[in-house]
Write a protein that holds these residues in place. Structure first.
Motif, mmCIF file in Angstrom:
data_model
loop_
_atom_site.group_PDB
_atom_site.id
_atom_site.type_symbol
_atom_site.label_atom_id
_atom_site.label_comp_id
_atom_site.label_asym_id
_atom_site.label_seq_id
_atom_site.Cartn_x
_atom_site.Cartn_y
_atom_site.Cartn_z
ATOM 1 N N ARG A 181 8.711 15.029 4.144
ATOM 2 C CA ARG A 181 8.175 14.217 3.059
ATOM 3 C C ARG A 181 6.959 13.449 3.563
ATOM 4 O O ARG A 181 6.944 12.975 4.686
ATOM 5 N N CYS A 182 5.957 13.354 2.727
ATOM 6 C CA CYS A 182 4.770 12.554 3.025
ATOM 7 C C CYS A 182 4.426 11.774 1.770
ATOM 8 O O CYS A 182 4.349 12.347 0.686
ATOM 9 N N VAL A 183 4.274 10.452 1.914
ATOM 10 C CA VAL A 183 3.923 9.614 0.768
ATOM 11 C C VAL A 183 2.735 8.730 1.115
ATOM 12 O O VAL A 183 2.609 8.237 2.234
ATOM 13 N N ARG A 184 1.879 8.550 0.121
ATOM 14 C CA ARG A 184 0.728 7.655 0.233
ATOM 15 C C ARG A 184 1.162 6.300 -0.308
ATOM 16 O O ARG A 184 1.720 6.207 -1.407
ATOM 17 N N VAL A 185 0.912 5.242 0.481
ATOM 18 C CA VAL A 185 1.368 3.902 0.130
ATOM 19 C C VAL A 185 0.188 2.943 0.240
ATOM 20 O O VAL A 185 -0.541 2.961 1.236
ATOM 21 N N GLU A 186 0.008 2.118 -0.776
ATOM 22 C CA GLU A 186 -1.058 1.111 -0.732
ATOM 23 C C GLU A 186 -0.738 0.086 0.356
ATOM 24 O O GLU A 186 0.428 -0.239 0.601
ATOM 25 N N ALA A 187 -1.774 -0.445 0.995
ATOM 26 C CA ALA A 187 -1.602 -1.339 2.142
ATOM 27 C C ALA A 187 -0.784 -2.583 1.827
ATOM 28 O O ALA A 187 -0.076 -3.094 2.693
ATOM 29 N N ASP A 188 -0.837 -3.075 0.603
ATOM 30 C CA ASP A 188 -0.078 -4.288 0.277
ATOM 31 C C ASP A 188 1.393 -3.998 -0.028
ATOM 32 O O ASP A 188 2.167 -4.916 -0.300
ATOM 33 N N ALA A 189 1.818 -2.736 0.073
ATOM 34 C CA ALA A 189 3.198 -2.368 -0.256
ATOM 35 C C ALA A 189 4.078 -2.154 0.979
ATOM 36 O O ALA A 189 5.220 -1.760 0.853
ATOM 37 N N PHE A 190 3.542 -2.408 2.161
ATOM 38 C CA PHE A 190 4.357 -2.279 3.367
ATOM 39 C C PHE A 190 3.936 -3.355 4.366
ATOM 40 O O PHE A 190 2.858 -3.924 4.262
ATOM 41 N N ASP A 191 4.816 -3.616 5.314
ATOM 42 C CA ASP A 191 4.552 -4.640 6.323
ATOM 43 C C ASP A 191 4.330 -3.961 7.668
ATOM 44 O O ASP A 191 5.281 -3.525 8.319
ATOM 45 N N ALA A 192 3.089 -3.882 8.089
ATOM 46 C CA ALA A 192 2.743 -3.228 9.352
ATOM 47 C C ALA A 192 3.378 -3.926 10.551
ATOM 48 O O ALA A 192 3.598 -3.300 11.590
ATOM 49 N N VAL B 276 -5.132 -2.338 12.768
ATOM 50 C CA VAL B 276 -5.468 -1.035 12.184
ATOM 51 C C VAL B 276 -4.563 -0.753 10.988
ATOM 52 O O VAL B 276 -5.034 -0.298 9.938
ATOM 53 N N PHE B 277 -3.270 -1.050 11.116
ATOM 54 C CA PHE B 277 -2.318 -0.745 10.048
ATOM 55 C C PHE B 277 -2.250 -1.829 8.975
ATOM 56 O O PHE B 277 -1.947 -1.536 7.831
ATOM 57 N N ARG B 278 -2.543 -3.075 9.322
ATOM 58 C CA ARG B 278 -2.552 -4.144 8.313
ATOM 59 C C ARG B 278 -3.716 -3.989 7.341
ATOM 60 O O ARG B 278 -3.603 -4.357 6.184
ATOM 61 N N SER B 279 -4.824 -3.498 7.839
ATOM 62 C CA SER B 279 -6.044 -3.397 7.035
ATOM 63 C C SER B 279 -6.640 -1.998 7.125
ATOM 64 O O SER B 279 -7.707 -1.804 7.722
ATOM 65 N N PRO B 280 -5.958 -1.011 6.538
ATOM 66 C CA PRO B 280 -6.523 0.342 6.576
ATOM 67 C C PRO B 280 -7.900 0.348 5.899
ATOM 68 O O PRO B 280 -8.095 -0.313 4.876
ATOM 69 N N GLU B 281 -8.815 1.072 6.472
ATOM 70 C CA GLU B 281 -10.183 1.081 5.955
ATOM 71 C C GLU B 281 -10.267 1.592 4.525
ATOM 72 O O GLU B 281 -11.142 1.169 3.772
ATOM 73 N N ASP B 282 -9.373 2.499 4.135
ATOM 74 C CA ASP B 282 -9.411 3.001 2.757
ATOM 75 C C ASP B 282 -8.301 2.405 1.890
ATOM 76 O O ASP B 282 -8.064 2.839 0.773
ATOM 77 N N GLY B 283 -7.593 1.382 2.427
ATOM 78 C CA GLY B 283 -6.616 0.656 1.630
ATOM 79 C C GLY B 283 -5.248 1.283 1.505
ATOM 80 O O GLY B 283 -4.409 0.789 0.753
ATOM 81 N N CYS B 284 -4.985 2.361 2.246
ATOM 82 C CA CYS B 284 -3.664 2.982 2.133
ATOM 83 C C CYS B 284 -3.220 3.562 3.470
ATOM 84 O O CYS B 284 -3.995 3.674 4.410
ATOM 85 N N ALA B 285 -1.946 3.893 3.517
ATOM 86 C CA ALA B 285 -1.352 4.540 4.686
ATOM 87 C C ALA B 285 -0.495 5.694 4.195
ATOM 88 O O ALA B 285 -0.158 5.784 3.003
ATOM 89 N N VAL C 260 10.896 5.355 1.601
ATOM 90 C CA VAL C 260 9.603 4.712 1.395
ATOM 91 C C VAL C 260 9.096 5.136 0.024
ATOM 92 O O VAL C 260 9.029 6.336 -0.287
ATOM 93 N N GLU C 261 8.772 4.153 -0.807
ATOM 94 C CA GLU C 261 8.260 4.454 -2.142
ATOM 95 C C GLU C 261 6.749 4.596 -2.074
ATOM 96 O O GLU C 261 6.070 3.822 -1.410
ATOM 97 N N GLY C 262 6.246 5.592 -2.759
ATOM 98 C CA GLY C 262 4.817 5.854 -2.787
ATOM 99 C C GLY C 262 4.554 7.131 -3.548
ATOM 100 O O GLY C 262 5.457 7.712 -4.151
ATOM 101 N N VAL C 263 3.336 7.590 -3.495
ATOM 102 C CA VAL C 263 2.938 8.814 -4.183
ATOM 103 C C VAL C 263 3.101 9.982 -3.215
ATOM 104 O O VAL C 263 2.464 10.010 -2.152
ATOM 105 N N GLU C 264 3.972 10.919 -3.566
ATOM 106 C CA GLU C 264 4.180 12.070 -2.694
ATOM 107 C C GLU C 264 2.904 12.888 -2.610
ATOM 108 O O GLU C 264 2.170 13.032 -3.587
ATOM 109 N N CYS C 265 2.621 13.388 -1.394
ATOM 110 C CA CYS C 265 1.383 14.122 -1.169
ATOM 111 C C CYS C 265 1.565 15.088 -0.001
ATOM 112 O O CYS C 265 2.586 15.063 0.682
#
Length: 135
Positions: free
Chosen positions: A101-112, A80-89, A8-13
């Motif tokens: 591993r934990c990555v932060r991913v913007e909501a439009d970058a994955f298919d819930a 809940v997962f299609r429209s996260p309240e803060d825009g990310c998962a 999963v591509e995203g910002v590691e956190c």
């Protein structure tokens, strides 16, 4: 088990919540969907996939209002997962208590829809939980 899960591509956190489970929403041979809290925030966490090394989970921040709407069946898990309240998962690869591993991913970058269905989970069907006022 299966072949290695796709990366999963995203910002590691760091893991954005503690492991204090306040409700087990769906359970079948193990936890599938749960509500966690930590640092004054709440997260709905659902199982996504697994391979020989770890299990993958997806977590989104949720407000108390959204939890209550979800618990009344007004909002489905996919919503809940299609429209996260803060825009990310957050996608978390973990083996028990060990987070690999934990990555932060913007909501439009994955298919819930790949892991969360149009399923209501009314509170009466939750498996374990703290009293509603604790949510």
């Amino acid at each position: 088990m299966s072949d290695a899960m796709p990366r999963v591509e995203g910002v590691e956190c760091d893991l954005p919540f503690s492991k204090e489970c306040i409700a087990r929403i769906e359970y079948y041979d193990g936890e599938l969907t749960s509500l966690y809290r930590g640092n004054g925030e709440r997260f709905i966490v659902t199982w996504v996939d697994a391979d020989d090394r770890s299990h993958r989970w997806c977590a989104v921040r949720v407000s108390r209002g959204r939890i209550l709407s979800f618990s009344r069946g007004e909002v489905h898990l996919a919503d809940v997962f299609r429209s996260p309240e803060d825009g990310c998962a957050f996608f978390i690869d973990a083996d028990g208590p060990n987070v690999h591993r934990c990555v932060r991913v913007e909501a439009d970058a994955f298919d819930a829809d790949d892991f969360a269905g149009e399923v209501p989970f009314p509170m009466a069907e939750w498996h374990e939980m703290l009293p509603e006022e604790m949510l």
